[in-house]
Design a protein around this motif. Structure first.
Motif, mmCIF file in Angstrom:
data_model
loop_
_atom_site.group_PDB
_atom_site.id
_atom_site.type_symbol
_atom_site.label_atom_id
_atom_site.label_comp_id
_atom_site.label_asym_id
_atom_site.label_seq_id
_atom_site.Cartn_x
_atom_site.Cartn_y
_atom_site.Cartn_z
ATOM 1 N N ARG A 69 -46.878 24.961 -38.134
ATOM 2 C CA ARG A 69 -45.475 24.833 -37.695
ATOM 3 C C ARG A 69 -45.340 25.082 -36.194
ATOM 4 O O ARG A 69 -44.653 24.350 -35.485
ATOM 5 C CB ARG A 69 -44.579 25.815 -38.459
ATOM 6 N N CYS A 70 -46.016 26.110 -35.739
ATOM 7 C CA CYS A 70 -45.936 26.473 -34.319
ATOM 8 C C CYS A 70 -46.510 25.363 -33.436
ATOM 9 O O CYS A 70 -45.900 24.975 -32.448
ATOM 10 C CB CYS A 70 -46.694 27.779 -34.091
ATOM 11 N N LEU A 71 -47.679 24.851 -33.805
ATOM 12 C CA LEU A 71 -48.311 23.798 -32.998
ATOM 13 C C LEU A 71 -47.492 22.520 -33.000
ATOM 14 O O LEU A 71 -47.459 21.807 -31.999
ATOM 15 C CB LEU A 71 -49.735 23.527 -33.480
ATOM 16 N N LYS A 72 -46.828 22.219 -34.089
ATOM 17 C CA LYS A 72 -45.982 21.024 -34.128
ATOM 18 C C LYS A 72 -44.859 21.159 -33.104
ATOM 19 O O LYS A 72 -44.586 20.243 -32.326
ATOM 20 C CB LYS A 72 -45.402 20.790 -35.515
ATOM 21 N N ARG A 73 -44.218 22.320 -33.051
ATOM 22 C CA ARG A 73 -43.146 22.544 -32.062
ATOM 23 C C ARG A 73 -43.690 22.452 -30.649
ATOM 24 O O ARG A 73 -43.073 21.845 -29.769
ATOM 25 C CB ARG A 73 -42.500 23.913 -32.275
ATOM 26 N N ARG A 74 -44.846 23.071 -30.402
ATOM 27 C CA ARG A 74 -45.429 23.060 -29.050
ATOM 28 C C ARG A 74 -45.822 21.647 -28.628
ATOM 29 O O ARG A 74 -45.608 21.250 -27.492
ATOM 30 C CB ARG A 74 -46.653 23.964 -28.974
ATOM 31 N N ARG A 75 -46.408 20.868 -29.551
ATOM 32 C CA ARG A 75 -46.783 19.487 -29.225
ATOM 33 C C ARG A 75 -45.548 18.664 -28.901
ATOM 34 O O ARG A 75 -45.540 17.884 -27.941
ATOM 35 C CB ARG A 75 -47.548 18.844 -30.385
ATOM 36 N N ASP A 76 -44.488 18.814 -29.698
ATOM 37 C CA ASP A 76 -43.251 18.066 -29.446
ATOM 38 C C ASP A 76 -42.658 18.440 -28.095
ATOM 39 O O ASP A 76 -42.234 17.574 -27.330
ATOM 40 C CB ASP A 76 -42.225 18.327 -30.554
ATOM 41 N N THR A 77 -42.647 19.726 -27.782
ATOM 42 C CA THR A 77 -42.125 20.191 -26.490
ATOM 43 C C THR A 77 -42.961 19.612 -25.354
ATOM 44 O O THR A 77 -42.417 19.100 -24.374
ATOM 45 C CB THR A 77 -42.142 21.731 -26.426
ATOM 46 N N PHE A 78 -44.279 19.680 -25.490
ATOM 47 C CA PHE A 78 -45.167 19.186 -24.445
ATOM 48 C C PHE A 78 -44.997 17.681 -24.250
ATOM 49 O O PHE A 78 -44.954 17.188 -23.129
ATOM 50 C CB PHE A 78 -46.621 19.530 -24.782
ATOM 51 N N ARG A 79 -44.869 16.958 -25.353
ATOM 52 C CA ARG A 79 -44.711 15.501 -25.282
ATOM 53 C C ARG A 79 -43.410 15.125 -24.563
ATOM 54 O O ARG A 79 -43.378 14.210 -23.755
ATOM 55 C CB ARG A 79 -44.748 14.912 -26.683
ATOM 56 N N LYS A 80 -42.337 15.848 -24.830
ATOM 57 C CA LYS A 80 -41.032 15.526 -24.235
ATOM 58 C C LYS A 80 -40.878 16.029 -22.813
ATOM 59 O O LYS A 80 -40.287 15.359 -21.965
ATOM 60 C CB LYS A 80 -39.911 16.136 -25.073
ATOM 61 N N PHE A 81 -41.391 17.256 -22.541
ATOM 62 C CA PHE A 81 -41.078 17.910 -21.273
ATOM 63 C C PHE A 81 -42.282 18.302 -20.436
ATOM 64 O O PHE A 81 -42.132 18.819 -19.334
ATOM 65 C CB PHE A 81 -40.245 19.178 -21.533
ATOM 66 N N GLY A 82 -43.496 18.118 -20.953
ATOM 67 C CA GLY A 82 -44.692 18.552 -20.236
ATOM 68 C C GLY A 82 -44.769 20.068 -20.193
ATOM 69 O O GLY A 82 -44.092 20.759 -20.952
ATOM 70 N N GLU A 83 -45.590 20.593 -19.295
ATOM 71 C CA GLU A 83 -45.746 22.044 -19.187
ATOM 72 C C GLU A 83 -44.431 22.720 -18.831
ATOM 73 O O GLU A 83 -44.196 23.864 -19.207
ATOM 74 C CB GLU A 83 -46.811 22.388 -18.147
ATOM 75 N N GLU A 84 -43.561 22.042 -18.109
ATOM 76 C CA GLU A 84 -42.262 22.605 -17.734
ATOM 77 C C GLU A 84 -41.433 22.982 -18.958
ATOM 78 O O GLU A 84 -40.610 23.876 -18.906
ATOM 79 C CB GLU A 84 -41.471 21.613 -16.869
ATOM 80 N N GLY A 85 -41.660 22.292 -20.057
ATOM 81 C CA GLY A 85 -40.929 22.580 -21.287
ATOM 82 C C GLY A 85 -41.191 23.972 -21.825
ATOM 83 O O GLY A 85 -40.356 24.540 -22.521
ATOM 84 N N PHE A 86 -42.347 24.552 -21.491
ATOM 85 C CA PHE A 86 -42.658 25.900 -21.944
ATOM 86 C C PHE A 86 -42.005 26.957 -21.060
ATOM 87 O O PHE A 86 -41.897 28.109 -21.448
ATOM 88 C CB PHE A 86 -44.167 26.132 -21.965
ATOM 89 N N LEU A 87 -41.577 26.565 -19.877
ATOM 90 C CA LEU A 87 -40.989 27.518 -18.933
ATOM 91 C C LEU A 87 -39.487 27.680 -19.117
ATOM 92 O O LEU A 87 -38.941 28.747 -18.889
ATOM 93 C CB LEU A 87 -41.273 27.073 -17.487
ATOM 94 N N ALA A 88 -38.808 26.606 -19.494
ATOM 95 C CA ALA A 88 -37.343 26.621 -19.565
ATOM 96 C C ALA A 88 -36.861 27.025 -20.951
ATOM 97 O O ALA A 88 -37.446 26.654 -21.956
ATOM 98 C CB ALA A 88 -36.807 25.240 -19.217
ATOM 99 N N GLU A 89 -35.774 27.758 -20.976
ATOM 100 C CA GLU A 89 -35.111 28.102 -22.236
ATOM 101 C C GLU A 89 -34.214 26.928 -22.594
ATOM 102 O O GLU A 89 -33.342 26.550 -21.832
ATOM 103 C CB GLU A 89 -34.278 29.375 -22.053
ATOM 104 N N ARG A 90 -34.473 26.309 -23.750
ATOM 105 C CA ARG A 90 -33.713 25.128 -24.118
ATOM 106 C C ARG A 90 -32.889 25.323 -25.382
ATOM 107 O O ARG A 90 -32.194 24.426 -25.815
ATOM 108 C CB ARG A 90 -34.656 23.927 -24.303
ATOM 109 N N ARG A 91 -32.979 26.476 -26.014
ATOM 110 C CA ARG A 91 -32.224 26.681 -27.251
ATOM 111 C C ARG A 91 -30.734 26.569 -26.958
ATOM 112 O O ARG A 91 -30.231 27.121 -25.993
ATOM 113 C CB ARG A 91 -32.523 28.056 -27.850
ATOM 114 N N GLY A 92 -30.047 25.816 -27.798
ATOM 115 C CA GLY A 92 -28.605 25.673 -27.654
ATOM 116 C C GLY A 92 -28.173 24.624 -26.653
ATOM 117 O O GLY A 92 -26.990 24.379 -26.490
ATOM 118 N N LYS A 93 -29.083 23.975 -25.966
ATOM 119 C CA LYS A 93 -28.720 23.004 -24.933
ATOM 120 C C LYS A 93 -28.080 21.749 -25.516
ATOM 121 O O LYS A 93 -27.331 21.068 -24.847
ATOM 122 C CB LYS A 93 -29.940 22.587 -24.107
#
Length: 105
Positions: A69-93
């Motif tokens: 489950r965790c890797l699926k979320r991380r892969r989706d984030t990386f695919r959409k936003f690249g490494e920057e996706g791990f830096l920004a808080e996106r919950r609720g956006k």
């Protein structure tokens, strides 16, 4: 979020892992470095469980399905936003509810 509820002992054990930035009774927050390493290692052919075990996680404690489950979320984030996706808080956006300004008018 995991269905697991972690007790005090489990929280203390999980906090010892350098790949975890914080733990509550219901969730684990992984370090930025681990998120990036996990995605890279997954792309190189490792399984989610293998990655978590090699980084010191007890699958009995966190749940056997958690790595996948965790890797699926991380892969989706990386695919959409690249490494920057791990830096920004996106919950609720993506909230579509009424804005606070409208409720005060």
């Amino acid at each position: 979020m995991s269905k697991n509820i972690y007790n005090e002992f489990q929280i203390k054990e999980l906090e010892k892992n350098p790949n975890i930035s914080s733990v509550s009774d219901r969730s684990i927050s992984y370090s930025l470095e681990f998120k990036m390493k996990a995605v890279t290692e997954y792309k190189s052919g490792k399984t989610p469980s293998q990655i978590f075990i090699e980084h010191g996680f007890d699958l009995e404690m966190i749940g056997k399905g958690q790595p996948k489950r965790c890797l699926k979320r991380r892969r989706d984030t990386f695919r959409k936003f690249g490494e920057e996706g791990f830096l920004a808080e996106r919950r609720g956006k993506g909230s579509t509810g009424p804005s606070l300004q409208k409720s005060f008018l």
